[in-house]
Enzyme design. Structure first.
Site, mmCIF file in Angstrom:
data_model
loop_
_atom_site.group_PDB
_atom_site.id
_atom_site.type_symbol
_atom_site.label_atom_id
_atom_site.label_comp_id
_atom_site.label_asym_id
_atom_site.label_seq_id
_atom_site.Cartn_x
_atom_site.Cartn_y
_atom_site.Cartn_z
ATOM 1 N N ASP A 105 0.128 2.022 1.347
ATOM 2 C CA ASP A 105 0.009 1.029 2.258
ATOM 3 C C ASP A 105 0.667 -0.252 1.604
ATOM 4 O O ASP A 105 0.502 -0.198 0.223
ATOM 5 C CB ASP A 105 -1.215 0.500 2.557
ATOM 6 C CG ASP A 105 -1.702 1.663 3.724
ATOM 7 O OD1 ASP A 105 -1.094 2.377 4.097
ATOM 8 O OD2 ASP A 105 -3.198 1.656 3.705
HETATM 9 N N1 URA Z 1 -5.557 5.112 1.879
HETATM 10 C C1 URA Z 1 -5.208 4.144 2.575
HETATM 11 O O1 URA Z 1 -5.860 3.940 3.423
HETATM 12 N N2 URA Z 1 -4.310 3.533 2.074
HETATM 13 C C2 URA Z 1 -3.277 3.937 1.287
HETATM 14 O O2 URA Z 1 -2.349 3.345 0.566
HETATM 15 C C3 URA Z 1 -3.697 5.250 0.508
HETATM 16 C C4 URA Z 1 -4.693 5.910 0.832
#
Ligand code: URA
Length: 229
Positions: free
Chosen positions: A103
């Site tokens: 993310d």
């Molecule tokens: N889980 C999440 O919520 N975000 C990420 O970026 C990776 C794993």
């Protein structure tokens, strides 16, 4: 393979830059200066040198980045800063893509490769490749909640997460190891027990640890560094 293609794939430069180097007599093939961009070479058996240093051909390349927060995992985006823009000039970008995604606000270990088969394999839930995250939570997490998350919780419109492992670091800080990668998976798993992720960093992908790679830092790694054996 053509000599200029071999050289660009070794990361020496673009085709036109390579042409210049050839005309400057900086390239030898088996000890003999070559100025021929279209010369046919055997990338396995011929010895190609640039400025006296042997060039090593790698069909597939693997890099790790310590992704900083604030950039999105995409190969292209008009509006946002993307991880591809953080790759330093020595990285051979041809056909390179990020393996999976983190993310925008997530930090940590992100792989890049031009090896589609490898990427597909390590991302497949069937391969059970472990990904470990350091997670800071809004509130303390109880031992019962940890057990619940470990044995699987419902996220994403009814999806039941596979078993995971949690190591406690403090009341509200944990290391979580999962073998799948659903959208916002870690955040959703924590929401399933009434908590919220305030900081997330991937610290391990399969056998590869982020260790002390600085934020934004990039290192070349081998396939065996990522998945041993
Ligand atoms: N889980 C999440 O919520 N975000 C990420 O970026 C990776 C794993």
């Amino acid at each position: 393979m053509r000599l200029d293609k071999f050289m660009t794939e070794c990361g020496i430069g673009s085709r036109s830059e390579v042409k210049k180097l050839l005309s400057m007599k900086l390239i030898t093939v088996n000890g003999i200066i070559s100025k021929n961009a279209d010369m046919k070479i055997d990338e396995v058996n011929d010895r190609i040198e640039f400025n006296g240093k042997e060039l090593q051909y790698r069909k597939f390349r693997y890099y790790m980045m310590n992704k900083p927060a604030g950039v999105i995992t995409a190969a292209e985006d008009r509006k946002h800063d993307i991880v591809m823009d953080l790759l330093p000039e020595w990285v051979i970008k041809k056909d390179l893509f990020p393996v999976g995604r983190l993310d925008k606000d997530t930090e940590g270990l992100l792989l890049f490769t031009n090896d589609g088969e490898f990427s597909h394999k390590v991302l497949s839930p069937k391969s059970h490749v472990e990904k470990e995250y350091f997670v800071i939570l809004e509130k303390d997490i109880s031992d019962d909640e940890i057990k619940k998350v470990e044995s699987g919780v419902i996220i994403d419109d009814g999806y039941n997460t596979k078993e995971s492992r949690i190591g406690r670091h403090s009341g509200n800080e944990i290391f979580l190891t999962i073998v799948e990668g659903k959208f916002h998976q870690v955040k959703q798993m924590m929401e399933a027990v009434g908590n919220r992720v305030t900081y997330l960093k991937r610290v391990r992908f399969a056998d590869l640890l982020i260790n002390d790679l600085e934020p934004g830092g990039v290192a070349e790694v081998s396939r065996e560094d990522i998945v041993k054996g």
